[in-house]
Design an enzyme around this catalytic site. Structure first.
Site, mmCIF file in Angstrom:
data_model
loop_
_atom_site.group_PDB
_atom_site.id
_atom_site.type_symbol
_atom_site.label_atom_id
_atom_site.label_comp_id
_atom_site.label_asym_id
_atom_site.label_seq_id
_atom_site.Cartn_x
_atom_site.Cartn_y
_atom_site.Cartn_z
ATOM 1 N N ARG A 31 -59.361 -13.436 77.877
ATOM 2 C CA ARG A 31 -58.442 -12.960 76.980
ATOM 3 C C ARG A 31 -58.716 -11.284 77.010
ATOM 4 N NH1 ARG A 31 -57.315 -14.531 70.846
ATOM 5 N NH2 ARG A 31 -59.821 -13.516 70.523
ATOM 6 N N PHE A 88 -53.649 -21.470 65.891
ATOM 7 C CA PHE A 88 -54.693 -21.386 65.466
ATOM 8 C C PHE A 88 -55.336 -22.427 64.979
ATOM 9 C CE2 PHE A 88 -58.898 -19.387 63.724
ATOM 10 C CZ PHE A 88 -59.362 -18.503 65.039
ATOM 11 N N ASP A 111 -47.539 -16.457 60.591
ATOM 12 C CA ASP A 111 -48.790 -16.132 60.589
ATOM 13 C C ASP A 111 -48.713 -15.034 61.300
ATOM 14 O OD1 ASP A 111 -51.296 -15.372 61.057
ATOM 15 O OD2 ASP A 111 -52.289 -17.277 60.637
ATOM 16 N N TYR A 145 -58.484 -7.344 60.113
ATOM 17 C CA TYR A 145 -59.730 -6.758 61.153
ATOM 18 C C TYR A 145 -59.337 -6.981 62.714
ATOM 19 C CZ TYR A 145 -60.099 -12.007 60.961
ATOM 20 O OH TYR A 145 -60.062 -13.340 61.146
ATOM 21 N N LYS A 146 -58.214 -7.246 62.997
ATOM 22 C CA LYS A 146 -57.531 -7.481 64.475
ATOM 23 C C LYS A 146 -57.033 -6.348 64.693
ATOM 24 C CE LYS A 146 -57.840 -12.517 64.432
ATOM 25 N NZ LYS A 146 -57.184 -13.802 64.218
HETATM 26 C C1 PLP Z 1 -57.973 -14.706 63.538
HETATM 27 C C2 PLP Z 1 -57.020 -15.862 63.070
HETATM 28 C C3 PLP Z 1 -57.497 -16.297 61.797
HETATM 29 C C4 PLP Z 1 -58.799 -16.410 61.047
HETATM 30 O O1 PLP Z 1 -58.621 -16.916 59.672
HETATM 31 P P1 PLP Z 1 -60.030 -16.133 58.999
HETATM 32 O O2 PLP Z 1 -59.902 -16.670 57.608
HETATM 33 O O3 PLP Z 1 -59.754 -14.729 58.841
HETATM 34 O O4 PLP Z 1 -61.292 -16.133 59.701
HETATM 35 C C5 PLP Z 1 -56.610 -17.517 61.353
HETATM 36 N N1 PLP Z 1 -55.504 -17.819 61.948
HETATM 37 C C6 PLP Z 1 -55.002 -17.195 62.969
HETATM 38 C C7 PLP Z 1 -53.483 -17.453 63.878
HETATM 39 C C8 PLP Z 1 -55.907 -16.039 63.635
HETATM 40 O O5 PLP Z 1 -55.489 -15.671 64.860
#
Ligand code: PLP
Length: 397
Positions: free
Chosen positions: A356, A113, A184, A209-210
């Site tokens: 997705r 990400f 992660d 939150y996911k």
């Molecule tokens: C959703 C996601 C994020 C988002 O980070 P936030 O700081 O919560 O906005 C970061 N890394 C990955 C791999 C994600 O899937």
């Protein structure tokens, strides 16, 4: 056995909506309303500052952390909640780097990400020009784990395709090269069984939150292996990670174990919402989630491939190689997703051409999947996506 009809009944799902986006933002537990209301009126309203002690607000980050820990195979006392995932990535990579002061390379992959890569890059820039963020293709990551790599920073499940890395094998390989791992779990926690302790992982981070359904803006979490927790020096050395925050000493001394990964004042109202989601998770077995998730994704895949020949599978075909999502490539994917959303089937779009769909057994069942595919096949067959209204890009896709 987990009772998925019971878990589904515990979520508020708008009438007529099939929500295949729990991988981006989970739905609201029905209890969240009462829980947050009570937190605000009975705790904040009535107790004010005394709530930190009386209502136990100060202990919530580790209390919630332990409940998440069960879902990701972490030892008790090794997970703490707070901040956002991007911040937790920075914190983990910074501490991991300090464990290998003789090395200057952070290795990651191009499927990661972007925020994880941005945060690592920002950290390395402030450390100096000798530091390097090395980004390679996910397929060849193992070949690049070498004895000059300080930290291996990987997202276990690819956010676009759902492709899964082998945590155990890569962690072993990293350790045999003296490399520290940061995993992660953004698309793993609550999606697939994770075995941090068994895999001998060093650091892990993730959001709530996911798949965990903690609500928009819910705090992230960080895991530090107990064997490292007393050695780790927090780069984000905030007062609540101090050994004695209320001694107000001018010198920083890290707190005990995972407590040192706390930074500042925790988001108490947001944590009340997260607690209501974890009440549901406490009744759930991750191996049941996994088998149901595979059942749902296989059904979706089979039906879509039978009825939508224009969509090209972007996820691994073997369910053992993917997380809890299915993605398709389609050149008009954005418009097609808008057409689906307009008809109550909610997925999302990831540039350049990925549609997705997340599958979350806690509130999605086979009837939902069948209905979603029925709507989707009509959109594709009749080209209902070919509408100028569906081609206007919004701020959040
Ligand atoms: C959703 C996601 C994020 C988002 O980070 P936030 O700081 O919560 O906005 C970061 N890394 C990955 C791999 C994600 O899937």
């Amino acid at each position: 056995m987990t009772d998925f009809a019971a878990t589904k009944a515990k979520f508020y799902l708008p009438h007529g909506m099939i929500y295949l986006d729990g991988n981006s933002l989970g739905p609201m537990p029905k209890e969240a309303n009462a829980r947050v209301h009570s937190m605000i009126t009975d705790e904040w309203g009535q107790m004010l500052i005394t709530g930190w002690n009386k209502a136990g607000w100060m202990g919530m980050p580790t209390g919630l952390g332990d409940r998440i820990g069960r879902l990701i195979g972490a030892e008790p006392g090794s997970v703490v909640v707070g901040d956002t995932l991007s911040i937790k990535v920075y914190q983990a990579v910074a501490s991991a780097l300090e464990l290998r002061p003789d090395r200057k390379v952070v290795l990651s992959d191009s499927g990661n990400f972007p925020s994880d890569l941005y945060m690592a890059d920002g950290l390395l820039r402030s450390l100096g020009p000798d530091y390097e963020l090395r980004v390679v293709d996910p397929e060849v990551i193992a070949e690049h784990i070498s004895d000059d790599v300080a930290v291996l920073l990987l997202t276990e499940v690819d956010y676009r395709t759902g492709r899964m890395h082998d945590m155990k094998t890569l962690t072993e390989l990293a350790h045999s090269n003296g490399t520290v791992t940061v995993w992660d779990l953004a698309h793993s926690a609550g999606a697939i069984p994770v075995h941090l302790a068994e895999c001998n992982a060093d650091f892990a981070v993730g959001c709530t939150y996911k798949y965990l359904n903690g609500g928009p803006g819910a705090p992230a979490f960080i895991y530090v292996a107990p064997r490292l927790a007393e050695k780790v020096r927090p780069a984000l050395s905030g007062w609540l990670g101090h050994e004695a925050p209320f001694a107000f000493n001018l010198d920083y001394r890290p707190g005990t174990g995972i407590e040192r990964m706390r930074v500042g004042t925790p988001p108490v109202i947001q944590m009340a919402a997260l607690a209501s989601a974890l009440d549901i998770w406490d009744t759930v077995d991750m191996t049941d989630v996994r088998s149901r998730s595979i059942e749902l994704t296989e059904l979706f895949l089979k039906r879509v491939e039978a009825t939508c020949p224009d969509l090209e599978l972007a996820s691994p075909r073997d369910p053992n190689e993917r997380g809890s999502q299915i993605s398709f490539r389609f050149k008009e994917g954005y418009a097609a997703m808008q057409a689906l959303i307009a008809r109550g089937v909610i997925g999302d779009f990831r540039a350049p051409d990925i549609m997705r769909f997340g599958f979350t057994p806690l509130f999605i069942d086979t009837a939902d999947v069948e209905q979603a595919v029925e709507i989707m096949s009509k959109i594709m067959k009749d080209m209902l996506w070919d509408n100028p209204e569906y081609k206007i890009r919004q701020r959040v896709t």
